[in-house]
Design a protein around this motif. Structure first.
Motif, PDB file in Angstrom:
ATOM      1  N   ASP A 192     -28.255 -44.172  27.625  1.00 14.04           N
ATOM      2  CA  ASP A 192     -27.957 -44.672  28.976  1.00 14.04           C
ATOM      3  C   ASP A 192     -27.645 -46.164  28.955  1.00 14.04           C
ATOM      4  O   ASP A 192     -26.742 -46.632  29.641  1.00 14.04           O
ATOM      5  CB  ASP A 192     -29.149 -44.434  29.921  1.00 14.04           C
ATOM      6  N   LEU A 193     -28.437 -46.880  28.159  1.00 12.92           N
ATOM      7  CA  LEU A 193     -28.273 -48.339  28.109  1.00 12.92           C
ATOM      8  C   LEU A 193     -26.885 -48.738  27.592  1.00 12.92           C
ATOM      9  O   LEU A 193     -26.224 -49.597  28.181  1.00 12.92           O
ATOM     10  CB  LEU A 193     -29.353 -48.959  27.207  1.00 12.92           C
ATOM     11  N   ARG A 195     -24.091 -47.043  27.542  1.00 11.33           N
ATOM     12  CA  ARG A 195     -23.068 -46.713  28.556  1.00 11.33           C
ATOM     13  C   ARG A 195     -23.060 -47.730  29.683  1.00 11.33           C
ATOM     14  O   ARG A 195     -22.028 -48.233  30.107  1.00 11.33           O
ATOM     15  CB  ARG A 195     -23.380 -45.348  29.173  1.00 11.33           C
ATOM     16  N   TRP A 196     -24.260 -48.031  30.160  1.00 14.50           N
ATOM     17  CA  TRP A 196     -24.409 -48.962  31.278  1.00 14.50           C
ATOM     18  C   TRP A 196     -23.885 -50.349  30.919  1.00 14.50           C
ATOM     19  O   TRP A 196     -23.177 -50.987  31.697  1.00 14.50           O
ATOM     20  CB  TRP A 196     -25.882 -49.009  31.701  1.00 14.50           C
ATOM     21  N   ASP A 199     -20.071 -50.542  30.903  1.00 17.38           N
ATOM     22  CA  ASP A 199     -19.495 -50.555  32.248  1.00 17.38           C
ATOM     23  C   ASP A 199     -19.838 -51.839  32.999  1.00 17.38           C
ATOM     24  O   ASP A 199     -18.981 -52.453  33.623  1.00 17.38           O
ATOM     25  CB  ASP A 199     -19.986 -49.341  33.051  1.00 17.38           C
ATOM     26  N   GLU A 200     -21.097 -52.240  32.920  1.00 17.52           N
ATOM     27  CA  GLU A 200     -21.575 -53.400  33.673  1.00 17.52           C
ATOM     28  C   GLU A 200     -20.926 -54.701  33.195  1.00 17.52           C
ATOM     29  O   GLU A 200     -20.526 -55.540  33.987  1.00 17.52           O
ATOM     30  CB  GLU A 200     -23.100 -53.485  33.532  1.00 17.52           C
TER      31      GLU A 200
END
Ligand SMILES: Nc1ncnc2c1ncn2[C@@H]1O[C@H](COP(=O)(O)OP(=O)(O)OP(=O)(O)O)[C@@H](O)[C@H]1O
Ligand SMILES: [Mg+2]
Length: 258
Positions: A192-193, A195-196, A199-200
């Motif tokens: 999750d990290l 991917r985040w 994007d972030e």
């Protein structure tokens, strides 16, 4: 124009050919995996891109600029940050200071200036601290700001190292086996990290990883190397079914399971 372009790069350690005629092109915003058996040349590739080694042959371009042969801090200042296969954090410094000191290095402040606290140093120090605080908050690490890295569980140490890389505001993030040594729960969080983060921070990410669940889950494209050479390039689905990959990577004819 590609963000990173590795063109026909070869690297020798004495008589050992660690990387051979490797090509890699990364577009802005891509999340690409670099996989292969132990000793395939993956970390050497990172060391070449990040300026730790100079290619024996070939060229590395970043944002159109030839960066082959630049020093690591020069490469970092152009926008490439990395983490290491064996976590490299200053264990005598707090988590917060780990994030600050890398930025100071990048800004070109030496030990002396930080001790003398010159005006220029003090003004940039405010910005450095703000960035460190912000990064810790975004990564859910604020609670550990004053801890020493060695007292944290492995997964959190990895997260701190990623935070340190991000505090350098890179355009390209190189992650060398971030899931190594993590338990299944930590691996889920890492997926999750990453991917985040992409994007972030609108980053391009190149990921070395043995953990197939991570690679197959998050990479849009995967490059497979063996004995320093590319043996396959493709989508996770293509790589999973590639015979050469199955043979080289597993040494047996079984599908590469996610
Ligand atoms: N500094 C060095 N001096 C001499 N040989 C090296 C050096 N670093 C790596 N090698 C050799 O180069 C080859 C590629 O190593 P590298 O560390 O790049 O592999 P890797 O794909 O990252 O492997 P792993 O998955 O085990 O981390 C190996 O044969 C290794 O022993
Ligand atoms: Mg390696």
């Amino acid at each position: 124009m590609a963000l990173l372009e590795v063109k026909e790069v070869t690297h020798f350690f004495g008589g050992l050919r660690a990387v051979y005629n490797l090509n890699l092109s990364l577009e802005n915003g891509e999340l690409v995996g670099l996989i292969g058996p132990n000793g395939a040349g993956k970390t050497t590739m990172f060391n070449l891109v990040s300026g730790f080694y100079r290619p024996t042959e070939g060229e590395i371009r970043f944002n159109g600029k030839d960066i082959s042969g630049l020093r690591p801090h020069q490469v970092t200042s152009l926008g490439i940050a990395r983490t290491f296969q064996n976590i490299r954090l200053w264990n005598s410094l707090s988590v917060f200071d780990n994030l600050c000191i890398s930025q100071h290095h990048l800004l070109g402040y030496g030990f002396l200036q930080s001790v003398l606290r010159t005006p220029k140093f003090r003004s940039s120090e405010r910005r450095v601290k703000k960035t460190a605080e912000e990064m810790l908050r975004m990564l859910g690490l604020s609670h550990y700001a004053l801890e020493f890295p060695k007292n944290l569980p492995y997964g959190l140490q990895r997260r701190v190292e990623i935070g340190r890389a991000l505090s350098l505001r890179p355009k390209l993030l190189l992650l060398d086996e971030p899931a190594a040594g993590m338990n299944p729960g930590e691996v889920d969080e890492l997926i999750d990290l990453i991917r985040w983060i992409r994007d972030e921070f609108k980053l391009t990410v190149l990921l070395i990883e043995h953990h197939m669940r991570v690679v197959m889950n998050i990479c849009e494209r995967i490059k497979v190397v063996d004995f320093g050479e590319t043996i396959a390039d493709g989508s996770p689905e293509q790589i999973r079914q590639n015979r050469r990959v199955i043979q080289a990577y597993l040494g047996e004819e079984e599908p590469v399971n996610a």
